[in-house]
Scaffold this motif. Structure first.
Motif, PDB file in Angstrom:
ATOM      1  N   MET A   1     -40.747 -16.112  29.058  1.00 42.19           N
ATOM      2  CA  MET A   1     -39.391 -16.622  29.842  1.00 42.19           C
ATOM      3  C   MET A   1     -39.140 -17.775  28.820  1.00 42.19           C
ATOM      4  SD  MET A   1     -37.904 -16.150  33.490  1.00 42.19           S
ATOM      5  CE  MET A   1     -39.535 -17.044  33.993  1.00 42.19           C
ATOM      6  N   ILE A   2     -38.013 -18.022  28.325  1.00 40.93           N
ATOM      7  CA  ILE A   2     -37.435 -19.626  27.198  1.00 40.93           C
ATOM      8  C   ILE A   2     -36.391 -20.266  27.703  1.00 40.93           C
ATOM      9  CG2 ILE A   2     -38.996 -19.551  25.703  1.00 40.93           C
ATOM     10  CD1 ILE A   2     -36.650 -19.175  24.043  1.00 40.93           C
ATOM     11  N   GLU A   3     -36.492 -21.597  28.027  1.00 39.77           N
ATOM     12  CA  GLU A   3     -35.395 -22.446  27.980  1.00 39.77           C
ATOM     13  C   GLU A   3     -34.438 -23.057  26.623  1.00 39.77           C
ATOM     14  OE1 GLU A   3     -32.667 -25.359  31.082  1.00 39.77           O
ATOM     15  OE2 GLU A   3     -35.029 -25.030  30.661  1.00 39.77           O
ATOM     16  N   SER A   4     -33.598 -22.944  25.870  1.00 42.12           N
ATOM     17  CA  SER A   4     -34.186 -23.273  24.643  1.00 42.12           C
ATOM     18  C   SER A   4     -32.075 -23.591  24.654  1.00 42.12           C
ATOM     19  CB  SER A   4     -34.080 -22.582  23.953  1.00 42.12           C
ATOM     20  OG  SER A   4     -33.817 -22.706  22.613  1.00 42.12           O
ATOM     21  N   SER A   5     -31.888 -24.492  24.304  1.00 46.12           N
ATOM     22  CA  SER A   5     -30.229 -24.907  23.469  1.00 46.12           C
ATOM     23  C   SER A   5     -30.495 -23.716  22.345  1.00 46.12           C
ATOM     24  CB  SER A   5     -30.507 -26.095  22.110  1.00 46.12           C
ATOM     25  OG  SER A   5     -30.919 -26.308  21.418  1.00 46.12           O
ATOM     26  N   LEU A   6     -29.109 -23.412  22.122  1.00 43.17           N
ATOM     27  CA  LEU A   6     -28.799 -22.072  21.332  1.00 43.17           C
ATOM     28  C   LEU A   6     -28.935 -23.201  18.884  1.00 43.17           C
ATOM     29  CD1 LEU A   6     -25.179 -20.823  22.427  1.00 43.17           C
ATOM     30  CD2 LEU A   6     -27.050 -19.642  22.627  1.00 43.17           C
ATOM     31  N   ARG A  16     -38.409 -12.850  16.064  1.00 45.33           N
ATOM     32  CA  ARG A  16     -39.672 -12.773  16.904  1.00 45.33           C
ATOM     33  C   ARG A  16     -39.957 -13.161  18.290  1.00 45.33           C
ATOM     34  NH1 ARG A  16     -40.910 -18.396  14.256  1.00 45.33           N
ATOM     35  NH2 ARG A  16     -40.843 -19.379  15.563  1.00 45.33           N
ATOM     36  N   LEU A  17     -38.886 -13.268  18.720  1.00 43.09           N
ATOM     37  CA  LEU A  17     -38.817 -13.305  20.582  1.00 43.09           C
ATOM     38  C   LEU A  17     -38.307 -11.667  20.627  1.00 43.09           C
ATOM     39  CD1 LEU A  17     -35.852 -16.148  21.551  1.00 43.09           C
ATOM     40  CD2 LEU A  17     -38.326 -16.439  21.980  1.00 43.09           C
ATOM     41  N   LYS A  18     -38.250 -11.155  21.110  1.00 40.52           N
ATOM     42  CA  LYS A  18     -37.854  -9.263  20.549  1.00 40.52           C
ATOM     43  C   LYS A  18     -39.694  -8.986  20.061  1.00 40.52           C
ATOM     44  CE  LYS A  18     -35.723  -5.338  19.161  1.00 40.52           C
ATOM     45  NZ  LYS A  18     -35.060  -4.972  18.791  1.00 40.52           N
ATOM     46  N   GLU A  19     -39.798  -9.180  19.389  1.00 44.10           N
ATOM     47  CA  GLU A  19     -40.851  -8.993  18.817  1.00 44.10           C
ATOM     48  C   GLU A  19     -42.167 -10.021  19.833  1.00 44.10           C
ATOM     49  OE1 GLU A  19     -41.699 -10.477  14.475  1.00 44.10           O
ATOM     50  OE2 GLU A  19     -40.136  -8.761  14.295  1.00 44.10           O
ATOM     51  N   THR A  20     -42.484 -10.923  20.654  1.00 45.87           N
ATOM     52  CA  THR A  20     -43.887 -11.185  21.666  1.00 45.87           C
ATOM     53  C   THR A  20     -43.378 -10.938  23.278  1.00 45.87           C
ATOM     54  OG1 THR A  20     -42.476 -13.406  21.616  1.00 45.87           O
ATOM     55  CG2 THR A  20     -44.187 -13.109  19.733  1.00 45.87           C
ATOM     56  N   VAL A  23     -38.704 -11.649  27.670  1.00 44.67           N
ATOM     57  CA  VAL A  23     -37.114 -11.214  28.499  1.00 44.67           C
ATOM     58  C   VAL A  23     -35.929 -11.597  28.840  1.00 44.67           C
ATOM     59  CG1 VAL A  23     -39.751  -9.203  29.704  1.00 44.67           C
ATOM     60  CG2 VAL A  23     -39.250 -11.506  30.562  1.00 44.67           C
ATOM     61  N   ALA A  24     -36.273 -12.757  28.677  1.00 40.63           N
ATOM     62  CA  ALA A  24     -35.467 -13.944  29.266  1.00 40.63           C
ATOM     63  C   ALA A  24     -35.301 -14.735  28.702  1.00 40.63           C
ATOM     64  CB  ALA A  24     -35.830 -14.254  30.624  1.00 40.63           C
ATOM     65  N   VAL A  25     -34.181 -15.355  28.351  1.00 38.33           N
ATOM     66  CA  VAL A  25     -33.872 -16.638  27.767  1.00 38.33           C
ATOM     67  C   VAL A  25     -32.451 -17.359  28.012  1.00 38.33           C
ATOM     68  CG1 VAL A  25     -32.976 -17.703  25.449  1.00 38.33           C
ATOM     69  CG2 VAL A  25     -34.271 -16.220  24.896  1.00 38.33           C
ATOM     70  N   MET A  26     -32.525 -18.471  28.661  1.00 33.43           N
ATOM     71  CA  MET A  26     -31.820 -19.726  29.368  1.00 33.43           C
ATOM     72  C   MET A  26     -30.962 -20.233  28.395  1.00 33.43           C
ATOM     73  SD  MET A  26     -34.205 -18.769  32.601  1.00 33.43           S
ATOM     74  CE  MET A  26     -35.449 -18.630  31.630  1.00 33.43           C
ATOM     75  N   PRO A  27     -30.275 -19.916  27.488  1.00 35.40           N
ATOM     76  CA  PRO A  27     -29.925 -21.448  26.853  1.00 35.40           C
ATOM     77  C   PRO A  27     -28.987 -22.226  27.306  1.00 35.40           C
ATOM     78  CG  PRO A  27     -29.785 -18.840  25.540  1.00 35.40           C
ATOM     79  CD  PRO A  27     -29.964 -18.439  26.966  1.00 35.40           C
ATOM     80  N   GLY A  28     -28.155 -23.464  26.884  1.00 36.22           N
ATOM     81  CA  GLY A  28     -27.154 -24.378  27.678  1.00 36.22           C
ATOM     82  C   GLY A  28     -26.089 -24.278  26.795  1.00 36.22           C
ATOM     83  N   TYR A  66     -32.929 -10.170  28.813  1.00 36.68           N
ATOM     84  CA  TYR A  66     -31.844 -11.182  30.182  1.00 36.68           C
ATOM     85  C   TYR A  66     -31.751 -12.073  29.963  1.00 36.68           C
ATOM     86  CZ  TYR A  66     -31.137 -13.368  34.977  1.00 36.68           C
ATOM     87  OH  TYR A  66     -31.176 -14.633  35.568  1.00 36.68           O
ATOM     88  N   LEU A  67     -30.589 -13.181  30.370  1.00 35.75           N
ATOM     89  CA  LEU A  67     -29.860 -13.989  29.788  1.00 35.75           C
ATOM     90  C   LEU A  67     -29.404 -14.996  30.625  1.00 35.75           C
ATOM     91  CD1 LEU A  67     -28.174 -13.224  26.256  1.00 35.75           C
ATOM     92  CD2 LEU A  67     -30.177 -14.188  26.679  1.00 35.75           C
ATOM     93  N   GLN A  68     -29.211 -15.641  30.605  1.00 32.71           N
ATOM     94  CA  GLN A  68     -28.855 -16.498  31.700  1.00 32.71           C
ATOM     95  C   GLN A  68     -27.714 -17.929  31.246  1.00 32.71           C
ATOM     96  OE1 GLN A  68     -30.454 -17.797  35.115  1.00 32.71           O
ATOM     97  NE2 GLN A  68     -30.022 -20.231  35.016  1.00 32.71           N
ATOM     98  N   ALA A  69     -26.788 -18.256  31.267  1.00 32.25           N
ATOM     99  CA  ALA A  69     -26.007 -19.282  30.386  1.00 32.25           C
ATOM    100  C   ALA A  69     -26.211 -20.816  31.562  1.00 32.25           C
ATOM    101  CB  ALA A  69     -24.741 -18.917  30.006  1.00 32.25           C
TER     102      ALA A  69
END
Length: 99
Positions: A1-6, A16-20, A23-28, A66-69
């Motif tokens: 999982m990562i939290e990142s800016s878009l 690269r995220l898909k290849e690794t 499962v979840a990214v939480m962009p601001g 999985y995404l969270q905004a």
């Protein structure tokens, strides 16, 4: 999982995220009226920002299940019902973000 800016989530990085098996990214997104650089929308705000951010989330969803905004409400630049209405529009376009 990562939290990142878009801003930094370009399509090659999404791949690269898909290849690794990320499962979840939480962009601001932060705000529909402010912090546009963090969301990769530069000087856009309002409906224009909603459209761009929704497209970015749709592309990201093709790579990450999985995404969270992350949103901020109550900034000095927010007024009236607009922030809520814009969020509703965003939610309609990105139902996969809201479990």
């Amino acid at each position: 999982m990562i939290e990142s800016s878009l801003t930094i989530l370009s399509e090659p990085r999404m791949q690269r995220l898909k290849e690794t098996n990320c499962v979840a990214v939480m962009p601001g997104i932060e705000s529909w009226t402010g912090y546009s650089n963090k969301a990769g929308a530069r000087r856009k705000s309002g409906l224009e920002k909603v459209n761009q951010v929704a497209e970015h989330f749709q592309l990201l969803h093709k790579h990450v299940p999985y995404l969270q905004a992350n949103l901020i409400f109550g900034l000095d630049s927010d007024s009236g019902d607009e922030p809520i209405e814009l969020t509703k529009m965003f939610m309609d376009r990105t139902p996969f973000v809201w479990p």
